[in-house]
Design a protein around this motif. Structure first.
Motif, PDB file in Angstrom:
ATOM      1  N   ILE A 295       0.870  -1.214  -0.039  1.00 58.12           N
ATOM      2  CA  ILE A 295      -0.173   0.020   0.036  1.00 58.12           C
ATOM      3  C   ILE A 295       0.671   1.290  -0.028  1.00 58.12           C
ATOM      4  CG2 ILE A 295      -1.239   1.325   1.556  1.00 58.12           C
ATOM      5  CD1 ILE A 295      -3.112  -0.302  -0.100  1.00 58.12           C
ATOM      6  N   LYS A 296       1.795   1.141   0.730  1.00 54.78           N
ATOM      7  CA  LYS A 296       2.548   2.568   0.745  1.00 54.78           C
ATOM      8  C   LYS A 296       3.472   2.608  -0.513  1.00 54.78           C
ATOM      9  CE  LYS A 296       4.957   3.381   4.710  1.00 54.78           C
ATOM     10  NZ  LYS A 296       6.009   3.150   5.869  1.00 54.78           N
ATOM     11  N   GLU A 297       3.786   1.583  -1.363  1.00 55.50           N
ATOM     12  CA  GLU A 297       4.310   1.919  -2.588  1.00 55.50           C
ATOM     13  C   GLU A 297       3.265   2.377  -3.637  1.00 55.50           C
ATOM     14  OE1 GLU A 297       5.966  -1.930  -3.636  1.00 55.50           O
ATOM     15  OE2 GLU A 297       7.557  -1.691  -2.022  1.00 55.50           O
ATOM     16  N   ARG A 298       2.067   1.906  -3.313  1.00 55.19           N
ATOM     17  CA  ARG A 298       1.191   2.227  -4.539  1.00 55.19           C
ATOM     18  C   ARG A 298       0.252   3.449  -4.276  1.00 55.19           C
ATOM     19  NH1 ARG A 298      -0.881  -3.952  -4.632  1.00 55.19           N
ATOM     20  NH2 ARG A 298       1.281  -4.849  -5.181  1.00 55.19           N
ATOM     21  N   ASP A 299       0.050   3.905  -2.759  1.00 52.83           N
ATOM     22  CA  ASP A 299      -0.806   4.846  -2.568  1.00 52.83           C
ATOM     23  C   ASP A 299       0.028   6.093  -1.816  1.00 52.83           C
ATOM     24  OD1 ASP A 299      -2.757   6.592  -1.764  1.00 52.83           O
ATOM     25  OD2 ASP A 299      -3.979   5.215  -0.502  1.00 52.83           O
ATOM     26  N   PRO A 300       0.053   7.332  -2.746  1.00 54.22           N
ATOM     27  CA  PRO A 300       0.811   8.294  -2.238  1.00 54.22           C
ATOM     28  C   PRO A 300       0.350   8.929  -0.839  1.00 54.22           C
ATOM     29  CG  PRO A 300       0.027   8.878  -4.280  1.00 54.22           C
ATOM     30  CD  PRO A 300      -0.303   7.439  -4.053  1.00 54.22           C
ATOM     31  N   ALA A 301      -1.061   8.694  -0.675  1.00 51.83           N
ATOM     32  CA  ALA A 301      -1.599   9.173   0.580  1.00 51.83           C
ATOM     33  C   ALA A 301      -1.296   8.390   1.696  1.00 51.83           C
ATOM     34  CB  ALA A 301      -3.309   9.458   0.121  1.00 51.83           C
ATOM     35  N   ALA A 302      -0.853   7.273   1.538  1.00 52.69           N
ATOM     36  CA  ALA A 302      -0.721   6.394   2.782  1.00 52.69           C
ATOM     37  C   ALA A 302       0.752   6.949   3.543  1.00 52.69           C
ATOM     38  CB  ALA A 302      -0.352   4.926   2.441  1.00 52.69           C
ATOM     39  N   ARG A 303       0.443   7.294   4.754  1.00 51.33           N
ATOM     40  CA  ARG A 303       1.525   8.029   5.413  1.00 51.33           C
ATOM     41  C   ARG A 303       2.535   7.319   6.365  1.00 51.33           C
ATOM     42  NH1 ARG A 303      -1.948  11.376   4.135  1.00 51.33           N
ATOM     43  NH2 ARG A 303      -2.370  13.326   4.240  1.00 51.33           N
ATOM     44  N   ASN A 304       1.844   6.015   6.946  1.00 48.73           N
ATOM     45  CA  ASN A 304       2.706   5.171   7.602  1.00 48.73           C
ATOM     46  C   ASN A 304       1.509   4.001   8.153  1.00 48.73           C
ATOM     47  OD1 ASN A 304       0.959   5.583  10.100  1.00 48.73           O
ATOM     48  ND2 ASN A 304       1.778   7.916  10.067  1.00 48.73           N
ATOM     49  N   ALA A 305       2.565   3.080   8.697  1.00 52.41           N
ATOM     50  CA  ALA A 305       1.889   1.816   8.789  1.00 52.41           C
ATOM     51  C   ALA A 305       0.797   1.931   9.764  1.00 52.41           C
ATOM     52  CB  ALA A 305       3.074   0.833   9.292  1.00 52.41           C
ATOM     53  N   LEU A 306       0.899   2.609  10.787  1.00 54.53           N
ATOM     54  CA  LEU A 306      -0.347   2.516  11.518  1.00 54.53           C
ATOM     55  C   LEU A 306      -1.513   2.941  11.037  1.00 54.53           C
ATOM     56  CD1 LEU A 306      -1.260   2.146  14.536  1.00 54.53           C
ATOM     57  CD2 LEU A 306      -0.737   4.592  15.207  1.00 54.53           C
ATOM     58  N   GLU A 307      -1.463   4.312  10.128  1.00 54.43           N
ATOM     59  CA  GLU A 307      -2.579   4.587   9.286  1.00 54.43           C
ATOM     60  C   GLU A 307      -3.241   3.709   8.578  1.00 54.43           C
ATOM     61  OE1 GLU A 307      -2.710   7.690   5.929  1.00 54.43           O
ATOM     62  OE2 GLU A 307      -2.590   8.884   7.781  1.00 54.43           O
ATOM     63  N   ILE A 308      -2.398   2.843   7.778  1.00 50.87           N
ATOM     64  CA  ILE A 308      -2.840   1.797   6.787  1.00 50.87           C
ATOM     65  C   ILE A 308      -3.707   0.742   7.725  1.00 50.87           C
ATOM     66  CG2 ILE A 308      -2.156   0.035   5.320  1.00 50.87           C
ATOM     67  CD1 ILE A 308       0.290   1.905   4.426  1.00 50.87           C
ATOM     68  N   LEU A 309      -2.830   0.097   8.842  1.00 45.73           N
ATOM     69  CA  LEU A 309      -3.261  -0.747   9.798  1.00 45.73           C
ATOM     70  C   LEU A 309      -4.921  -0.367  10.241  1.00 45.73           C
ATOM     71  CD1 LEU A 309      -2.707  -3.442  10.897  1.00 45.73           C
ATOM     72  CD2 LEU A 309      -1.718  -2.042  12.728  1.00 45.73           C
ATOM     73  N   LEU A 310      -4.956   0.893  10.461  1.00 44.42           N
ATOM     74  CA  LEU A 310      -6.303   1.412  11.094  1.00 44.42           C
ATOM     75  C   LEU A 310      -7.483   1.812   9.948  1.00 44.42           C
ATOM     76  CD1 LEU A 310      -4.864   3.170  14.378  1.00 44.42           C
ATOM     77  CD2 LEU A 310      -5.725   0.987  14.182  1.00 44.42           C
ATOM     78  N   PHE A 311      -7.018   2.473   9.196  1.00 50.12           N
ATOM     79  CA  PHE A 311      -7.862   3.061   8.220  1.00 50.12           C
ATOM     80  C   PHE A 311      -8.022   2.942   6.804  1.00 50.12           C
ATOM     81  CE2 PHE A 311      -6.133   6.608  11.128  1.00 50.12           C
ATOM     82  CZ  PHE A 311      -7.050   6.174  12.500  1.00 50.12           C
ATOM     83  N   TYR A 312      -7.549   1.684   6.494  1.00 49.55           N
ATOM     84  CA  TYR A 312      -7.640   1.355   5.349  1.00 49.55           C
ATOM     85  C   TYR A 312      -8.741  -0.137   4.969  1.00 49.55           C
ATOM     86  CZ  TYR A 312      -4.104   4.458   2.939  1.00 49.55           C
ATOM     87  OH  TYR A 312      -3.653   5.251   2.435  1.00 49.55           O
TER      88      TYR A 312
END
Length: 189
Positions: free
Chosen positions: A12-29
């Protein structure tokens, strides 16, 4: 399991420029939540605990807006970005490193108990609102544009686009017609 989740977070971090950090992805995706839940549901499906798998998939659909049938097969690092409205049917097969946007449907066109949903090979990107129907194959690295309706096999590396937008009536002509004669009447436009 943790290794797979970390792999997904990196994807996700590689494909989505809006992804700021791992915690954000873990909680809000929610698209990723749906993929992670699907792994459990698919395992239950394979163990013939099909009612439980369907029940949990239903709960995941309510919570995330993403509907993945427990029988569908998903590869590694499959990412669903803005997943609302994504539907993946029972016999769909998705390879590794596939990126899916909102409103994508991998649907069937048959009621027979056989392979009836698409197979998507590795590295494919499927744009928002694209609809892939039937037991078609989308080749490795293909790109399916937003809004495309695909009912035939797509060769590896191909780009499939929806029809281009076009002007149906020029503004100067629209001004001269009474509202009842406009081509948009009854369409809510």
């Amino acid at each position: 399991m943790v290794r797979r989740i970390l792999e997904d977070i990196r994807a996700i971090k590689e494909r989505d420029p809006a992804a700021r950090n791992a915690l954000e992805i873990l909680l809000f995706y929610p698209g990723m939540h749906a993929v992670w839940a699907h792994r459990l549901n698919h395992w239950l499906w394979q163990k013939r605990l099909r009612f439980l798998a369907r029940f949990l998939a239903h709960i995941v659909r309510i919570l995330t807006g993403v509907e993945i049938h427990p029988g569908a097969k998903l590869g590694r690092r499959v990412t669903i970005d803005h997943g609302m409205g994504v539907v993946i049917g029972e016999t769909a097969e998705i390879g590794n490193d596939v990126h899916i946007y909102s409103g994508v449907v991998l649907g069937g066109v048959s009621t027979e108990k056989k392979k009836r949903h698409p197979t998507v090979e590795d590295g494919v990107v499927i744009g928002a609102g694209a609809i892939l129907l039937g037991p078609i194959r989308v080749g490795k690295g293909a790109r399916i544009g937003a809004g495309a309706v695909v009912r035939e096999d797509v060769p590896p590396g191909a780009i499939v686009l929806a029809p281009s937008p076009r002007v149906v009536l020029k503004p100067e002509l629209a001004e001269k017609l009474p509202p009842a004669e406009l081509p948009f009447t009854g369409l809510g436009i």
